[in-house]
Design a protein around this motif. Structure first.
Motif, PDB file in Angstrom:
ATOM      1  N   ASP A   2       0.848  -1.186   0.000  1.00  0.00           N
ATOM      2  CA  ASP A   2       0.000   0.000   0.000  1.00  0.00           C
ATOM      3  C   ASP A   2       0.886   1.239   0.000  1.00  0.00           C
ATOM      4  O   ASP A   2       0.878   2.040   0.909  1.00  0.00           O
ATOM      5  CB  ASP A   2      -0.894  -0.046   1.245  1.00  0.00           C
ATOM      6  CG  ASP A   2      -1.890   1.095   1.251  1.00  0.00           C
ATOM      7  OD1 ASP A   2      -2.095   1.703   0.193  1.00  0.00           O
ATOM      8  OD2 ASP A   2      -2.438   1.375   2.327  1.00  0.00           O
ATOM      9  N   GLU A  76      -7.802 -12.042   2.764  1.00  0.00           N
ATOM     10  CA  GLU A  76      -8.712 -10.948   2.417  1.00  0.00           C
ATOM     11  C   GLU A  76      -9.926 -11.459   1.640  1.00  0.00           C
ATOM     12  O   GLU A  76     -10.777 -10.669   1.239  1.00  0.00           O
ATOM     13  CB  GLU A  76      -7.970  -9.871   1.600  1.00  0.00           C
ATOM     14  CG  GLU A  76      -6.964  -9.124   2.449  1.00  0.00           C
ATOM     15  CD  GLU A  76      -6.242  -8.015   1.701  1.00  0.00           C
ATOM     16  OE1 GLU A  76      -6.566  -7.769   0.524  1.00  0.00           O
ATOM     17  OE2 GLU A  76      -5.352  -7.409   2.303  1.00  0.00           O
ATOM     18  N   ARG A  80     -19.303 -11.621   0.510  1.00  0.00           N
ATOM     19  CA  ARG A  80     -20.332 -10.645   0.854  1.00  0.00           C
ATOM     20  C   ARG A  80     -21.209 -10.366  -0.337  1.00  0.00           C
ATOM     21  O   ARG A  80     -20.817 -10.565  -1.469  1.00  0.00           O
ATOM     22  CB  ARG A  80     -19.687  -9.314   1.221  1.00  0.00           C
ATOM     23  CG  ARG A  80     -18.887  -9.392   2.432  1.00  0.00           C
ATOM     24  CD  ARG A  80     -18.086  -8.136   2.620  1.00  0.00           C
ATOM     25  NE  ARG A  80     -17.571  -8.198   3.951  1.00  0.00           N
ATOM     26  CZ  ARG A  80     -18.267  -7.812   5.008  1.00  0.00           C
ATOM     27  NH1 ARG A  80     -19.449  -7.291   4.882  1.00  0.00           N
ATOM     28  NH2 ARG A  80     -17.774  -7.943   6.200  1.00  0.00           N
ATOM     29  N   ARG A 208      -5.043  -2.255  -5.091  1.00  0.00           N
ATOM     30  CA  ARG A 208      -6.404  -1.714  -5.291  1.00  0.00           C
ATOM     31  C   ARG A 208      -6.465  -0.737  -6.468  1.00  0.00           C
ATOM     32  O   ARG A 208      -7.312   0.165  -6.492  1.00  0.00           O
ATOM     33  CB  ARG A 208      -6.981  -0.999  -4.057  1.00  0.00           C
ATOM     34  CG  ARG A 208      -6.476  -1.352  -2.682  1.00  0.00           C
ATOM     35  CD  ARG A 208      -6.664  -2.780  -2.325  1.00  0.00           C
ATOM     36  NE  ARG A 208      -6.435  -3.008  -0.893  1.00  0.00           N
ATOM     37  CZ  ARG A 208      -6.290  -4.199  -0.365  1.00  0.00           C
ATOM     38  NH1 ARG A 208      -6.338  -5.282  -1.111  1.00  0.00           N
ATOM     39  NH2 ARG A 208      -6.120  -4.336   0.927  1.00  0.00           N
ATOM     40  N   PHE A 221     -11.020  13.723  -2.430  1.00  0.00           N
ATOM     41  CA  PHE A 221     -10.248  13.726  -1.177  1.00  0.00           C
ATOM     42  C   PHE A 221      -8.851  14.342  -1.333  1.00  0.00           C
ATOM     43  O   PHE A 221      -8.053  14.294  -0.417  1.00  0.00           O
ATOM     44  CB  PHE A 221     -10.081  12.288  -0.655  1.00  0.00           C
ATOM     45  CG  PHE A 221     -11.366  11.528  -0.516  1.00  0.00           C
ATOM     46  CD1 PHE A 221     -12.414  12.029   0.238  1.00  0.00           C
ATOM     47  CD2 PHE A 221     -11.532  10.300  -1.151  1.00  0.00           C
ATOM     48  CE1 PHE A 221     -13.598  11.317   0.361  1.00  0.00           C
ATOM     49  CE2 PHE A 221     -12.717   9.584  -1.031  1.00  0.00           C
ATOM     50  CZ  PHE A 221     -13.752  10.093  -0.272  1.00  0.00           C
ATOM     51  N   GLY A 279     -18.603   2.212  -7.607  1.00  0.00           N
ATOM     52  CA  GLY A 279     -17.472   2.244  -6.668  1.00  0.00           C
ATOM     53  C   GLY A 279     -16.179   1.752  -7.281  1.00  0.00           C
ATOM     54  O   GLY A 279     -15.183   1.601  -6.583  1.00  0.00           O
TER      55      GLY A 279
ATOM     56  N   CYS B  11     -16.476   1.085  -1.302  1.00  0.00           N
ATOM     57  CA  CYS B  11     -15.627   2.199  -1.682  1.00  0.00           C
ATOM     58  C   CYS B  11     -16.412   3.225  -2.511  1.00  0.00           C
ATOM     59  O   CYS B  11     -17.142   2.816  -3.386  1.00  0.00           O
ATOM     60  CB  CYS B  11     -14.486   1.625  -2.509  1.00  0.00           C
ATOM     61  SG  CYS B  11     -13.268   2.779  -3.029  1.00  0.00           S
ATOM     62  N   VAL B  15     -14.586   6.440   3.502  1.00  0.00           N
ATOM     63  CA  VAL B  15     -13.816   7.683   3.573  1.00  0.00           C
ATOM     64  C   VAL B  15     -14.757   8.891   3.563  1.00  0.00           C
ATOM     65  O   VAL B  15     -14.575   9.849   4.315  1.00  0.00           O
ATOM     66  CB  VAL B  15     -12.809   7.785   2.404  1.00  0.00           C
ATOM     67  CG1 VAL B  15     -11.962   9.046   2.545  1.00  0.00           C
ATOM     68  CG2 VAL B  15     -11.909   6.566   2.365  1.00  0.00           C
ATOM     69  N   ASP B  34     -14.634  -2.859   7.931  1.00  0.00           N
ATOM     70  CA  ASP B  34     -14.561  -4.320   7.904  1.00  0.00           C
ATOM     71  C   ASP B  34     -13.890  -4.868   6.646  1.00  0.00           C
ATOM     72  O   ASP B  34     -14.191  -5.967   6.196  1.00  0.00           O
ATOM     73  CB  ASP B  34     -15.944  -4.951   8.121  1.00  0.00           C
ATOM     74  CG  ASP B  34     -16.899  -4.653   6.993  1.00  0.00           C
ATOM     75  OD1 ASP B  34     -16.570  -3.801   6.148  1.00  0.00           O
ATOM     76  OD2 ASP B  34     -17.977  -5.274   6.958  1.00  0.00           O
ATOM     77  N   LYS B  36      -9.745  -4.615   4.612  1.00  0.00           N
ATOM     78  CA  LYS B  36      -8.418  -3.985   4.654  1.00  0.00           C
ATOM     79  C   LYS B  36      -8.350  -2.820   3.686  1.00  0.00           C
ATOM     80  O   LYS B  36      -7.605  -1.867   3.911  1.00  0.00           O
ATOM     81  CB  LYS B  36      -7.334  -5.025   4.356  1.00  0.00           C
ATOM     82  CG  LYS B  36      -7.107  -5.962   5.535  1.00  0.00           C
ATOM     83  CD  LYS B  36      -5.925  -6.883   5.317  1.00  0.00           C
ATOM     84  CE  LYS B  36      -5.776  -7.834   6.494  1.00  0.00           C
ATOM     85  NZ  LYS B  36      -4.957  -9.011   6.148  1.00  0.00           N
ATOM     86  N   THR B  37      -9.138  -2.895   2.603  1.00  0.00           N
ATOM     87  CA  THR B  37      -9.158  -1.784   1.649  1.00  0.00           C
ATOM     88  C   THR B  37      -9.717  -0.538   2.322  1.00  0.00           C
ATOM     89  O   THR B  37      -9.107   0.536   2.260  1.00  0.00           O
ATOM     90  CB  THR B  37     -10.036  -2.136   0.430  1.00  0.00           C
ATOM     91  OG1 THR B  37      -9.565  -3.363  -0.110  1.00  0.00           O
ATOM     92  CG2 THR B  37      -9.977  -1.063  -0.625  1.00  0.00           C
ATOM     93  N   SER B  40      -7.179   0.856   4.857  1.00  0.00           N
ATOM     94  CA  SER B  40      -6.072   1.665   4.344  1.00  0.00           C
ATOM     95  C   SER B  40      -6.572   2.963   3.718  1.00  0.00           C
ATOM     96  O   SER B  40      -5.900   3.986   3.802  1.00  0.00           O
ATOM     97  CB  SER B  40      -5.177   0.869   3.390  1.00  0.00           C
ATOM     98  OG  SER B  40      -5.937   0.282   2.394  1.00  0.00           O
ATOM     99  N   ARG B  44      -5.328   6.441   5.161  1.00  0.00           N
ATOM    100  CA  ARG B  44      -4.604   7.350   4.262  1.00  0.00           C
ATOM    101  C   ARG B  44      -5.243   8.738   4.293  1.00  0.00           C
ATOM    102  O   ARG B  44      -4.564   9.753   4.329  1.00  0.00           O
ATOM    103  CB  ARG B  44      -4.589   6.786   2.839  1.00  0.00           C
ATOM    104  CG  ARG B  44      -3.489   7.378   1.976  1.00  0.00           C
ATOM    105  CD  ARG B  44      -3.276   6.623   0.668  1.00  0.00           C
ATOM    106  NE  ARG B  44      -4.472   6.540  -0.122  1.00  0.00           N
ATOM    107  CZ  ARG B  44      -5.104   5.423  -0.434  1.00  0.00           C
ATOM    108  NH1 ARG B  44      -4.632   4.255  -0.026  1.00  0.00           N
ATOM    109  NH2 ARG B  44      -6.197   5.435  -1.156  1.00  0.00           N
ATOM    110  N   TYR B  45      -6.574   8.754   4.297  1.00  0.00           N
ATOM    111  CA  TYR B  45      -7.281  10.038   4.327  1.00  0.00           C
ATOM    112  C   TYR B  45      -6.962  10.789   5.626  1.00  0.00           C
ATOM    113  O   TYR B  45      -6.679  11.990   5.606  1.00  0.00           O
ATOM    114  CB  TYR B  45      -8.792   9.831   4.184  1.00  0.00           C
ATOM    115  CG  TYR B  45      -9.548  11.132   4.276  1.00  0.00           C
ATOM    116  CD1 TYR B  45      -9.518  12.050   3.232  1.00  0.00           C
ATOM    117  CD2 TYR B  45     -10.266  11.466   5.425  1.00  0.00           C
ATOM    118  CE1 TYR B  45     -10.179  13.264   3.318  1.00  0.00           C
ATOM    119  CE2 TYR B  45     -10.937  12.679   5.528  1.00  0.00           C
ATOM    120  CZ  TYR B  45     -10.893  13.572   4.470  1.00  0.00           C
ATOM    121  OH  TYR B  45     -11.535  14.776   4.567  1.00  0.00           O
TER     122      TYR B  45
END
Lengths: 362, 72
Positions: A2, A76, A80, A208, A221, A279, B11, B15, B34, B36-37, B40, B44-45
């Motif tokens: 990351d 990971e 869902r 990602r 952001f 998304g 996503c 954020v 809930d 890991k994406t 992070s 990060r934000y």
């Protein structure tokens, strides 16, 4: 992974691998294209009968299996679903209609820029505009609601289905269609394409990387993490194309592209807006689907259905330009996005924040 | 202090929800994620906007984290 270095490295690998795949036989500026390749696979299964775009693309299978295996290894993989599934299906469908108007998903748009295809500049302008429209809805409370935990089997089925597709590719039974001419006939050897897909799947799962996320996060952001990957792909694909002699700076005569600026703009605006609501771009949807996100599986199926409709009803553009049916379909797509975006605004979102204590609690 | 539950949100909503909470109370926030994406992305934000972060993984739940942030 990351980190900024990680995402720039991933962009570099994708940019170079895409050119290498062209060197080995994929159509020019189409080393990897999620929309085109889902369309080709859909055609290979006979769900549309456009004879020039039928082939089970191992890159897609590789991306899914690579992301699936690394998400298992990194714990990971998490099954869902249930976040507005049919709306996601329709959004996937609409994104595909937009992509096939432009002739490429956001990733191919970036690769086309890296090959000197100036038509992709209209695509990029449209893409960014679509993202901005999507952001306006996000800021006003757009949400496709929460996901819920589902059974493990539900998540394993999609990677298994893709492994099955790979067997069909290798055994080539008579009921599977393979193009003998056109873009579908242009492909790198199976194992090279699969290996490239596996590498891309692993790297994109870790970082990602997302084409729509890059521009979205930079605007929303002021976060430049994802857009670094986007830029890195353009830089390294350009270098690769120059090295192999594929680089051609022009509007006219580009491979699998047309020069109608207005519809290149509108096609990508539709894909950009739809992807923001989902998304993530089509590449990101594949990765999420491989990680056990069943909503993204539904989105991929929506894209596949969109591709089938696009070719069964002459909605997809061609090198000659957009079709009349395709123009109508894109306009209907905008109307659908407006309805979906409007009716999924959570009107109490602002009020809850002003109340001050808890946001998003069930 | 604002507490936000972003579990199950995709996503970029975790954020976005964090950002909205900080518009109301900019000194501190606790965010439940809930994946890991989302973890992070939210971290990060918060880093970019000048917060000190403390993240703990919650027992019994896979990939569920509580991120506590305070203005530096």
């Amino acid at each position: 992974m990351d980190s900024k270095k990680g995402i720039i490295f991933t962009g570099a690998v994708i940019g170079i691998l895409a050119v290498v795949l062209v060197r080995f036989g994929n159509p020019v500026n189409m080393g990897i294209c999620i929309a085109c390749f889902i369309r080709d696979t859909t055609g290979a299964l006979g769900l549309h009968r456009a004879e020039v775009v039928q082939y089970i693309r191992p890159e897609i299978i590789g991306i899914i299996l690579g992301a699936f295996l690394i998400s298992l290894a990194k714990k990971e993989f998490d099954v869902r679903g249930g976040s507005s599934p049919f709306i996601r299906f329709i959004l996937g469908f609409v994104v595909m209609i937009g992509a096939l108007m432009f002739l490429g998903c956001p990733l191919r748009m970036v690769l086309r820029l890296g090959g000197g295809d100036l038509n992709a500049l209209f695509g990029l302008a449209g893409f960014a505009s679509g993202i901005v429209v999507g952001i306006i809805f996000l800021k006003n409370g757009f949400s496709l609601k929460r996901t819920y935990k589902l059974s493990q089997l539900e998540g394993y089925l999609f990677p298994l289905f893709n492994a099955g597709l790979f067997i069909l590719l290798l055994t080539a039974p008579a009921f599977i269609f393979f193009s003998s001419k056109g873009p579908g006939a242009g492909h790198a050897p199976v194992w090279i394409a699969l290996a490239a897909g596996l590498i891309v799947g692993v790297l994109v799962q870790r970082t990602r990387l997302c084409m729509v996320g890059g521009i979205r996060d930079a605007i929303l952001f002021k976060d430049t993490y994802l857009i670094l990957g986007f830029i890195s792909i353009i830089v390294f694909a350009s270098l690769g194309n120059l090295y192999f002699g594929f680089y051609k700076l022009s509007f006219a005569g580009q491979s699998v592209a047309h020069a109608d600026g207005v519809w290149n703009f509108l096609g990508m605006a539709l894909a950009g807006w739809g992807s923001v609501l989902l998304g993530g771009c089509p590449l990101r949807q594949l990765i999420l689907a491989a990680e056990g996100n069943v909503d993204s599986v539904i989105t991929v199926l929506g894209m596949s259905a969109g591709a089938a409709f696009a070719h069964n009803f002459s909605l997809a553009a061609s090198a000659q330009g957009p079709s009349p049916n395709g123009k109508i379909a894109v306009l209907i797509g905008f109307a659908l996005l407006l309805v979906i975006a409007y009716f999924n605004l959570e009107r109490d979102a602002k009020a809850t924040v002003q109340g001050g204590v808890k946001i998003g609690a069930n | 202090m604002a507490q936000i539950d972003t579990r199950g949100m995709s996503c970029p909503q975790p954020v976005l929800m964090t950002k909205k909470a900080l518009e109301v109370n900019s000194t501190e926030v606790t965010v439940l994620v809930d994946s890991k994406t989302a973890k992070s992305n939210v971290e990060r934000y918060l880093n970019l906007t000048g917060y000190t972060i403390n993240t703990v993984e919650l027992d019994g739940e896979t990939n569920t984290f509580e991120i506590s942030a305070k203005k530096k």
